[in-house]
Enzyme design. Structure first.
Site, PDB file in Angstrom:
ATOM      1  N   LYS A  30       0.817  -1.224   0.000  1.00  0.00           N
ATOM      2  CA  LYS A  30       0.000   0.000   0.000  1.00  0.00           C
ATOM      3  C   LYS A  30       0.848   1.270   0.000  1.00  0.00           C
ATOM      4  CE  LYS A  30      -0.836   0.446   4.981  1.00  0.00           C
ATOM      5  NZ  LYS A  30      -0.130   1.708   5.199  1.00  0.00           N
ATOM      6  N   THR A  31       1.958   1.280   0.738  1.00  0.00           N
ATOM      7  CA  THR A  31       2.789   2.496   0.773  1.00  0.00           C
ATOM      8  C   THR A  31       3.378   2.759  -0.606  1.00  0.00           C
ATOM      9  OG1 THR A  31       3.291   2.066   3.096  1.00  0.00           O
ATOM     10  CG2 THR A  31       4.712   3.639   1.977  1.00  0.00           C
ATOM     11  N   ASP A 210      -3.997   7.518   4.714  1.00  0.00           N
ATOM     12  CA  ASP A 210      -3.425   6.182   4.937  1.00  0.00           C
ATOM     13  C   ASP A 210      -4.015   5.575   6.214  1.00  0.00           C
ATOM     14  OD1 ASP A 210      -1.749   3.977   4.640  1.00  0.00           O
ATOM     15  OD2 ASP A 210      -0.095   4.918   5.725  1.00  0.00           O
ATOM     16  N   GLU A 211      -3.992   4.233   6.327  1.00  0.00           N
ATOM     17  CA  GLU A 211      -4.474   3.516   7.523  1.00  0.00           C
ATOM     18  C   GLU A 211      -5.895   3.995   7.883  1.00  0.00           C
ATOM     19  OE1 GLU A 211      -2.930   1.043   8.610  1.00  0.00           O
ATOM     20  OE2 GLU A 211      -0.762   1.317   8.520  1.00  0.00           O
ATOM     21  N   GLN A 241      -7.946  -5.018   9.647  1.00  0.00           N
ATOM     22  CA  GLN A 241      -6.876  -4.651  10.587  1.00  0.00           C
ATOM     23  C   GLN A 241      -7.279  -3.477  11.472  1.00  0.00           C
ATOM     24  OE1 GLN A 241      -2.693  -5.003   9.094  1.00  0.00           O
ATOM     25  NE2 GLN A 241      -3.687  -5.251   7.103  1.00  0.00           N
ATOM     26  N   ARG A 581       1.676 -10.922  10.472  1.00  0.00           N
ATOM     27  CA  ARG A 581       3.015 -10.323  10.664  1.00  0.00           C
ATOM     28  C   ARG A 581       4.099 -11.288  10.171  1.00  0.00           C
ATOM     29  NH1 ARG A 581       1.564  -6.144   9.870  1.00  0.00           N
ATOM     30  NH2 ARG A 581      -0.357  -7.262   9.482  1.00  0.00           N
TER      31      ARG A 581
END
Length: 623
Positions: A30-31, A210-211, A241, A581
């Site tokens: 995503k980044t 973002d997020e 998330q 993770r």
């Protein structure tokens, strides 16, 4: 573009005008997509960088995004900032606030300590109480709720309102604001001041958030105001998330985005470049049990990877020992310590793993800066009982535990006893005004102290909690404060566990001091590489080659208070975040007993096709 993007990434990067919802699963790049969208906007579409706002939650994320954008020959002028920094900038233009007017933590707490005294409010631990009050005040403001109708947790409603009003009055008097005020004041300003709203709407023509799954009500409402009327709002996140419900974040804002913006384009970044196929499938299987979500069908890019390792242990100590052994084996196989993490549900769980790694000489880093449980007031109370048993003339120890549990000794009787020449306990017995009904609990206390004296610390603490009634006191205290009883009991359990193999109050106290010292040292950045010990909340956004998810039991994950409805769905999201993770190796474990209590395997294990009976067999150390 220099990178081989998949079709959905390309759609997100090249999206034109209007709103867009980008569902970005774990490890989906995503980044990279945000950075390349910015390059596309300022390069190919010739949008003025000064008209673009990139907003995120942490300063580190904003700086990293800016660094990556500029490294790709991005144009200066794009504003990268956190919600708080951007909202403060908006307020500063209208009200002229300076950085010096932002209330510092110590001044905030000093104000609240004084208010506690003014309101004659007492708590077992003043700092913990203030922390809880501030968390609830923050939640109220984040949710844009009203003081008169908000129901706080962990703080009695009348006390909460008294403190909130006193704190607000102090801020007005000294002309300062705190971080939560930046959100609420910004929202109020943009709603009420049309000229300010228009100025910022013309400045931030394009907003990338973002997020997005972590936004709260106040942040979402301000974003909507700023983005209007063009609504060039490009939001990126993963509802699976969303794990900060206690701060007011919830997946609803993502799930309702298409209703708010019916014209919104939508794309799912459904390729996970981080984890092996087995890990991705397992995580997908678990999260699919949540009803309130976007289905994403995450997939990998090829490698199946090693089988998931599953093991059980008879108790927490053995589970930690087996985890440390497996970590040692991974290190011997050539894995670096920083590529390994033990990720658990609550802060308190870290102690057992810290002890096990310490014994093996494996360096570790505690990633949660949270409270040091070995100096918690519960540890102080239990230690006071041991000291009083050793020396009944210890007035400080008696005063600490006299009403834990209730012993009906009035303030007047206590003052009378304090004027006598003996130790306080002896003095209470000879006070002329002592009534028979007051004498009985004191006699029981003396009998209990005699029993405690006969026992080593571990058994003595169990006696204090179960026979003397300390756990009942915790229950009453939690009920009165509307506080989290499972958390208090977990701390008491961990302190009790720490007493194992000590032979006196002083050796137990030394062990608490040693554990506390280790914890403080490890919370600083250790020299050289280290294994990460972290809660799931702190692990979000990180990735490791090997991940251990321990104590997968009912009451732990899902947590005691969160076994149904929306709270259970959030617990499942927490587990999903923990699973995702891991890049290559995943270790799941269960302990049959936790602090002498029989445990039941987590329902999440059953959901991933691991029935309970697998865990209730004798553990095979070779697993």
């Amino acid at each position: 573009m220099g990178i081989a993007f998949n079709e959905n990434q390309k759609k997100a990067i090249s999206h034109g005008e209007g709103p867009m919802l980008v569902l970005a699963g774990p490890g989906s790049g995503k980044t990279t997509v945000i950075v390349h969208r910015l390059l596309h906007m300022t390069g190919e579409r010739k949008i003025r960088p000064q008209n673009i706002l990139v907003i995120t939650f942490s300063k580190a994320a904003a700086e990293e995004m800016k660094r990556r954008y500029m490294a790709q020959k991005g144009q200066p002028g794009v504003l990268f900032g956190t919600f708080h920094s951007v909202f403060f900038r908006i307020l500063r233009r209208t009200y002229g606030y300076s950085v010096e007017q932002v209330l510092q933590e110590e001044e905030k707490k000093a104000c609240l300590r004084q208010l506690l005294r003014d309101g004659h409010i007492s708590a077992a631990d003043e700092e913990e109480y203030i922390e809880q009050f501030l968390n609830q005040l923050s939640l109220m403001k984040n949710e844009l709720e009203d003081l008169d109708t908000f129901s706080p947790e962990g703080v009695e409603a009348e006390e909460f309102r008294f403190l909130a009003k006193g704190y607000a009055s102090y801020k007005r008097r000294v002309e300062k604001l705190d971080f939560d005020d930046m959100l609420t004041e910004c929202y109020d300003l943009l709603r009420k001041d049309a000229a300010s709203l228009r100025y910022w709407q013309e400045r931030f023509v394009y907003i990338l958030a973002d997020e997005f799954q972590d936004v709260n009500q106040a942040q979402y409402q301000v974003l909507k105001l700023l983005a209007a009327p063009q609504n060039n709002l490009f939001v990126v996140g993963d509802d699976d998330q969303s794990i900060y419900g206690f701060r007011g974040a919830r997946p609803a804002f993502m799930l309702e985005f298409p209703k708010c913006y019916p014209q919104a384009a939508q794309v799912t970044l459904d390729t996970n470049y981080r984890s092996t196929g087995r890990i991705i499938r397992l995580a997908e299987q678990v999260i699919a049990a949540n009803a309130y979500r976007y289905a994403k069908g995450m997939r990998g890019v090829g490698e199946e990877g090693e089988k998931i390792s599953v093991f059980s242990a008879k108790d927490t100590a053995q589970e930690a020992e087996l985890t440390a052994e497996k970590i040692q084996k991974l290190l011997e196989e050539g894995l670096e310590p920083e590529e390994i993490a033990v990720i658990y549900r609550t802060n308190v769980q870290g102690g057992a793993f810290a002890r096990a790694l310490y014994r093996k000489g494996i360096p570790y880093r505690l990633r949660d800066g949270g409270s040091n449980i070995y100096t918690h007031w519960i540890a102080g109370d239990l230690l006071a009982y041991l000291h009083l048993a050793e020396n009944e003339d210890s007035d400080s120890a008696l005063l600490r535990i006299l009403h834990k549990p209730k012993r009906y000794i009035s303030k007047e009787l206590l003052e009378e006893a304090q004027r006598m020449p003996y130790g306080l306990l002896r003095s209470l017995f000879v006070c002329p005004s002592l009534k028979k009904w007051q004498e009985e609990p004191l006699c029981r206390l003396r009998e209990d102290l005699a029993q405690i004296r006969k026992r080593a610390p571990y058994e003595a603490l169990r006696y204090i909690r179960n026979v003397t009634g300390y756990d009942e006191y915790l229950q009453e205290y939690a009920s009165y404060r509307k506080a989290n009883l499972p958390h208090f009991l977990e701390i008491a359990d961990e302190i009790t566990e720490t007493a194992k193999d000590t032979d006196s109050a002083s050796s137990f106290e030394k062990r608490l001091e040693e554990m506390s010292r280790q914890m403080q040292e490890q919370q600083k950045t250790p020299r050289g590489p280290a294994v990460s010990l972290t809660t799931i909340h702190s692990a979000k956004g990180l990735e490791f080659t090997a991940v251990f998810l321990p104590s997968l039991a009912e009451g732990i994950l899902p947590y005691e208070k969160s076994r149904e409805g929306a709270a259970l769905e959030e617990e499942r999201r927490l587990f999903y975040v923990g699973l995702t993770r891991a890049r290559r190796r995943l270790f799941l474990s269960f302990c049959e007993k936790r602090y002498e209590r029989q445990m039941k395997p987590s329902r999440f294990l059953e959901e991933m096709g691991l029935p309970a009976h697998i865990f209730l067999k004798e553990n095979d150390k070779k697993s």
